[in-house]
Design an enzyme around this catalytic site. Sequence first.
Site, PDB file in Angstrom:
ATOM      1  N   CYS A 132      24.844   6.877   3.847  1.00  0.00           N
ATOM      2  CA  CYS A 132      23.883   6.432   2.838  1.00  0.00           C
ATOM      3  C   CYS A 132      24.455   6.570   1.434  1.00  0.00           C
ATOM      4  CB  CYS A 132      22.603   7.266   2.988  1.00  0.00           C
ATOM      5  SG  CYS A 132      21.384   6.920   1.725  1.00  0.00           S
TER       6      CYS A 132
ATOM      7  N   CYS B 227      22.049   7.742  -1.188  1.00  0.00           N
ATOM      8  CA  CYS B 227      21.786   9.184  -1.205  1.00  0.00           C
ATOM      9  C   CYS B 227      22.961   9.956  -1.799  1.00  0.00           C
ATOM     10  CB  CYS B 227      21.553   9.715   0.211  1.00  0.00           C
ATOM     11  SG  CYS B 227      20.525   8.670   1.232  1.00  0.00           S
ATOM     12  N   ASP B 228      24.194   9.561  -1.446  1.00  0.00           N
ATOM     13  CA  ASP B 228      25.354  10.409  -1.744  1.00  0.00           C
ATOM     14  C   ASP B 228      26.343   9.802  -2.744  1.00  0.00           C
ATOM     15  OD1 ASP B 228      24.392  12.275   0.110  1.00  0.00           O
ATOM     16  OD2 ASP B 228      25.272  11.151   1.768  1.00  0.00           O
TER      17      ASP B 228
END
Length: 327
Positions: free
Chosen positions: A133, A136-137
């Site tokens: 993701c 997300c990261d």
Amino acid sequence: MLDTIIVGSGPAGFSAAVYSARAALKTLVIASSTEPGGALTTTTEVDNFPGFDEGIMGPELMAKMRRQAERFGAEVIQENVADLDLNGDVKRVTLDNGKVFEARTVIYATGSEYRKLGLPNEMEFSGLGVSWCATCDGAFTSGDNVAVVGGGDSAMEEALFLTKFAAKVYLIHRKNSLRASKAMQERAFANEKIEFIWSTEVTSIIGEEGVDGLRLRNLETGEEADLDVTSLFIAIGADPRTHLIHNKLELSSDGVIVVDGRSSRTNIPGVFAAGDVIDPIYKQAGVAAGAGIVAALDAEAYIEDKKAEADVENASPLIEKLKEITL
Ligand code: NDP
């Protein structure tokens, strides 16, 4: 007792909830505790969901769907399902915390989960440089060199997103042409920060406590090389999330739940399925939303039929009596 329990909270689950709650069915949505809202909550801009002419961020789209379902009276809880008892007229859904809910129908819409490459340290380094993701990261990759694996729309999307942070994004694909849509391919090709590494697979992750690099193998020449990156983003598609219903619902050879024609009816009466769990081909949010609507309409029709059957059963002794009197 509830009328319908919807397991899953992606576009299929929430669309089903909007329709079933609006049809005055007592509706419970069980959204997972880790990813309520499903895969779209970890994506960036959704450009192609009908009705949003300027595009919409994935998490916002899912928040809107949830609010719409709740406006009609659907209850949403964020818990994980541990077990389902689907046979019989009363379906039982048991949560991880032991709580049991009963309903006349179940709509199964748990979506799909990211595929893994199957590398030795892949899971161990999840969160330590390996990710599924970018949304997300990605922010942790500021100024770094990173790699994305995959050749579909997800891989292009991840790579493009990562160019906001990373110094360089290597896109590693096992073939020499992409599966991604023309529009996404063109955007990726036009971005100077993205370098394509064709016909290549990742054979191992280099590093002791996280990703320090990747070992690559060219699938045409067999040549091996190391790539100096600090993160590996895996975007190689997803598989239907069906582990809870193995040996309970019929699955096709593609691993998706078998439904009857264009309906959402599974092999068990009163159990319906929608979204990526029934879709080996299209896997689009809009398609899943449509399938969720189908499931809610099917559940409603099933409940009506059951009520009509019960009415006939209840009335039959009376009819017999009337017949006796008339004779
Ligand atoms: P896809 O199945 O479309 O693509 C998966 C890619 O990963 C393929 O290129 C495949 O290679 C590669 N791959 C699969 N397994 C492996 C493996 N073990 N090792 C290396 N490579 C592998 O999945 P996506 O997640 O990209 O997309 C799913 C659906 O969602 C599609 O319909 C897509 O259009 C849609 N989508 C749309 C978006 C948008 O429009 N904005 C954004 C994201 C997804 P190969 O080509 O060789 O099979």
